[in-house]
Design an enzyme around this catalytic site. Structure first.
Site, mmCIF file in Angstrom:
data_model
loop_
_atom_site.group_PDB
_atom_site.id
_atom_site.type_symbol
_atom_site.label_atom_id
_atom_site.label_comp_id
_atom_site.label_asym_id
_atom_site.label_seq_id
_atom_site.Cartn_x
_atom_site.Cartn_y
_atom_site.Cartn_z
ATOM 1 C CB VAL A 23 -8.072 -6.248 4.328
ATOM 2 C CG1 VAL A 23 -7.559 -6.396 2.908
ATOM 3 C CG2 VAL A 23 -7.053 -5.516 5.197
ATOM 4 N N GLY A 41 -7.057 -14.205 7.545
ATOM 5 C CA GLY A 41 -5.842 -14.398 8.321
ATOM 6 C C GLY A 41 -6.090 -14.141 9.785
ATOM 7 N NE ARG A 96 8.469 -10.927 9.943
ATOM 8 C CZ ARG A 96 8.056 -9.980 9.118
ATOM 9 N NH1 ARG A 96 7.756 -8.814 9.581
ATOM 10 N NH2 ARG A 96 7.955 -10.194 7.833
ATOM 11 C CG ASP A 110 6.382 -10.202 -0.682
ATOM 12 O OD1 ASP A 110 6.084 -9.875 -1.834
ATOM 13 O OD2 ASP A 110 6.567 -9.379 0.234
ATOM 14 C CG ASP A 130 4.353 -1.004 -0.211
ATOM 15 O OD1 ASP A 130 4.753 -1.040 0.943
ATOM 16 O OD2 ASP A 130 3.591 -1.876 -0.693
ATOM 17 N NE ARG A 147 0.323 3.304 2.388
ATOM 18 C CZ ARG A 147 0.258 2.191 3.111
ATOM 19 N NH1 ARG A 147 1.291 1.364 3.157
ATOM 20 N NH2 ARG A 147 -0.828 1.906 3.790
ATOM 21 C CG HIS A 164 3.748 -5.369 1.630
ATOM 22 N ND1 HIS A 164 3.577 -4.015 1.447
ATOM 23 C CD2 HIS A 164 2.864 -5.729 2.595
ATOM 24 C CE1 HIS A 164 2.616 -3.590 2.250
ATOM 25 N NE2 HIS A 164 2.167 -4.607 2.955
HETATM 26 P P1 NAD Z 1 -9.417 -9.049 10.090
HETATM 27 O O1 NAD Z 1 -9.021 -9.736 11.332
HETATM 28 O O2 NAD Z 1 -10.347 -7.885 10.148
HETATM 29 O O3 NAD Z 1 -10.050 -10.118 9.065
HETATM 30 C C1 NAD Z 1 -9.542 -11.389 8.877
HETATM 31 C C2 NAD Z 1 -10.695 -12.281 8.508
HETATM 32 O O4 NAD Z 1 -10.192 -13.588 8.198
HETATM 33 C C3 NAD Z 1 -11.722 -12.447 9.636
HETATM 34 O O5 NAD Z 1 -13.014 -12.109 9.175
HETATM 35 C C4 NAD Z 1 -11.618 -13.936 9.965
HETATM 36 O O6 NAD Z 1 -12.845 -14.504 10.415
HETATM 37 C C5 NAD Z 1 -11.152 -14.524 8.648
HETATM 38 N N1 NAD Z 1 -10.557 -15.849 8.802
HETATM 39 C C6 NAD Z 1 -9.662 -16.278 9.739
HETATM 40 N N2 NAD Z 1 -9.385 -17.584 9.564
HETATM 41 C C7 NAD Z 1 -10.119 -17.998 8.486
HETATM 42 C C8 NAD Z 1 -10.252 -19.240 7.814
HETATM 43 N N3 NAD Z 1 -9.579 -20.321 8.212
HETATM 44 N N4 NAD Z 1 -11.085 -19.295 6.754
HETATM 45 C C9 NAD Z 1 -11.772 -18.210 6.343
HETATM 46 N N5 NAD Z 1 -11.688 -17.007 6.936
HETATM 47 C C10 NAD Z 1 -10.866 -16.904 8.005
HETATM 48 O O7 NAD Z 1 -8.049 -8.620 9.381
HETATM 49 P P2 NAD Z 1 -7.873 -7.519 8.222
HETATM 50 O O8 NAD Z 1 -7.577 -6.213 8.857
HETATM 51 O O9 NAD Z 1 -9.003 -7.660 7.280
HETATM 52 O O10 NAD Z 1 -6.519 -8.035 7.548
HETATM 53 C C11 NAD Z 1 -6.502 -9.207 6.773
HETATM 54 C C12 NAD Z 1 -5.094 -9.469 6.276
HETATM 55 O O11 NAD Z 1 -4.701 -8.455 5.344
HETATM 56 C C13 NAD Z 1 -4.036 -9.445 7.385
HETATM 57 O O12 NAD Z 1 -3.111 -10.489 7.163
HETATM 58 C C14 NAD Z 1 -3.361 -8.099 7.188
HETATM 59 O O13 NAD Z 1 -2.038 -8.079 7.675
HETATM 60 C C15 NAD Z 1 -3.401 -8.005 5.672
HETATM 61 N N6 NAD Z 1 -3.140 -6.678 5.118
HETATM 62 C C16 NAD Z 1 -2.391 -6.642 3.989
HETATM 63 C C17 NAD Z 1 -2.031 -5.431 3.424
HETATM 64 C C18 NAD Z 1 -1.168 -5.444 2.190
HETATM 65 O O14 NAD Z 1 -0.667 -4.400 1.731
HETATM 66 N N7 NAD Z 1 -0.963 -6.608 1.583
HETATM 67 C C19 NAD Z 1 -2.482 -4.224 3.979
HETATM 68 C C20 NAD Z 1 -3.288 -4.288 5.124
HETATM 69 C C21 NAD Z 1 -3.598 -5.519 5.685
#
Ligand code: NAD
Length: 318
Positions: A15, A81, A90, A125, A150, A153, A177
């Site tokens: 992301v 994350g 969850r 949220d 959303d 979309r 969300h």
């Molecule tokens: P990912 O696993 O590819 O990337 C997460 C990154 O966070 C990794 O690079 C990891 O090293 C880093 N990380 C973990 N702990 C950390 C810390 N303590 N300090 C700094 N960095 C740290 O995941 P992603 O696919 O990039 O998704 C990231 C988040 O975005 C997820 O929570 C996902 O659910 C969310 N997301 C949100 C939406 C939305 O509409 N809001 C849409 C898609 C994904």
């Protein structure tokens, strides 16, 4: 806000890097700082993006940073994350993401950061509310991506259905969300005409059941993409660019970000939900309280209860 626009991205996973790639291509800011716990990955990402600079219309300064670099940033964007483990609840996931944010937000505040936090980590949220709690910032300066994606979309699918450019569709997905999000159809417009009036005037061409199907498709979109390709990232990356641009350019644009309610909808407070909001360089300048029907208010109530319950459960289990 300085003349040089500076954004710090915390979390360089799929992301975060989709955001960074879109930001580079859209020449979003002057400086983009990348931070992640996986430092090697950050180094690789910085190299890769910088090698693309020559082909872009941007002279963006992109580098691997530290939390102390947040001091003069306009926006700190958090999409760091951990992922849900097989069989993990969850609540367990939330607890782990809470601890990730506890290692990030206080460090950012410590740097002297005085800009806007934008959060994308899920459940967005609740993670936005956690950022608000951990930072001690004014609520206007902490926003989540909420239901921006959303809403995009929804507009895309409604545009296809009504055969109208999605830019002329003024409809919103609001609330959580997630599963309890909904479309307040009473507030939806096609250009200047309400959707209810369009349905009334064209009973043979359009019907509310089809629109409810569209709302269902919007809700299920992330799951469908995850089943097909493992994760979603381009759409959210571009939604993040949109939100950050509204801040950096002081746009006063209306976006359905996740914001802290301040007494709207019959006295709802504290909870963060996706709702249309005017966004500028001060963050969430004004929440637009919609004139919802009783049925829609009940749905909003449901969103708030779910989000409050999850947040309080987390706090009691820390
Ligand atoms: P990912 O696993 O590819 O990337 C997460 C990154 O966070 C990794 O690079 C990891 O090293 C880093 N990380 C973990 N702990 C950390 C810390 N303590 N300090 C700094 N960095 C740290 O995941 P992603 O696919 O990039 O998704 C990231 C988040 O975005 C997820 O929570 C996902 O659910 C969310 N997301 C949100 C939406 C939305 O509409 N809001 C849409 C898609 C994904």
């Amino acid at each position: 806000m300085g003349v040089q626009k500076k954004v710090v991205l915390v979390g360089t996973g799929m992301v975060g890097m989709s955001f960074a790639y879109a930001a580079l291509n859209q020449n979003l800011c002057d400086e983009l700082v990348l931070i992640d716990i996986n430092e090697k990955r950050v180094e690789g990402e910085v190299m890769d993006l910088n090698h693309g600079l020559a082909f872009s219309h941007s002279s963006m300064k992109i580098y691997k940073g530290k939390y102390s670099d947040c001091g003069d940033a306009d926006v700190v964007l958090i999409c760091a994350g951990v992922n849900q483990k097989v069989g993990e609840s969850r609540l367990e996931l939330l607890k782990r993401n809470y601890s990730v944010f506890s290692s990030i937000v206080p460090e950012v505040v410590q740097s002297g950061f005085d800009g806007i936090f934008v959060v994308a980590t899920n459940p967005v949220d609740i993670m936005t509310r956690i950022t608000y709690e951990l930072s001690g910032f004014n609520a206007a300066k902490v926003i989540g991506t909420g239901t921006t994606l959303d809403t995009a979309r929804l507009r895309y699918l409604m545009g296809e259905y009504f055969e109208v450019d999605s830019k002329n569709i003024h409809a919103y997905v609001i609330g959580e969300h997630g599963d309890s999000e909904f479309v307040p159809w009473s507030q939806a417009l096609i250009a200047v005409k309400s959707v209810s009036k369009v349905l009334e005037d064209n009973p043979l061409a359009y019907d509310i059941e089809e629109l409810e199907k569209i709302a269902g498709e919007v809700k299920g979109a992330a799951q469908k993409i995850i089943e097909a390709k493992g994760a979603t990232y381009y759409g959210i990356g571009m939604a993040m660019v949109r939100v950050v641009r509204a801040i950096l350019n002081n746009e006063n644009s209306v976006l359905t970000v996740s914001v802290r309610l301040r007494g709207e909808y019959g006295g709802k407070k504290d909870v963060f939900i996706g709702n249309p909001c005017i966004i500028n360089n001060g963050g969430a300048k004004r929440i637009l309280e919609l004139d919802l029907t009783d049925d829609e208010l009940e749905k909003l109530d449901n969103c708030c209860s779910i989000l409050n319950e999850n947040f309080h459960n987390l706090m009691e289990n820390q």
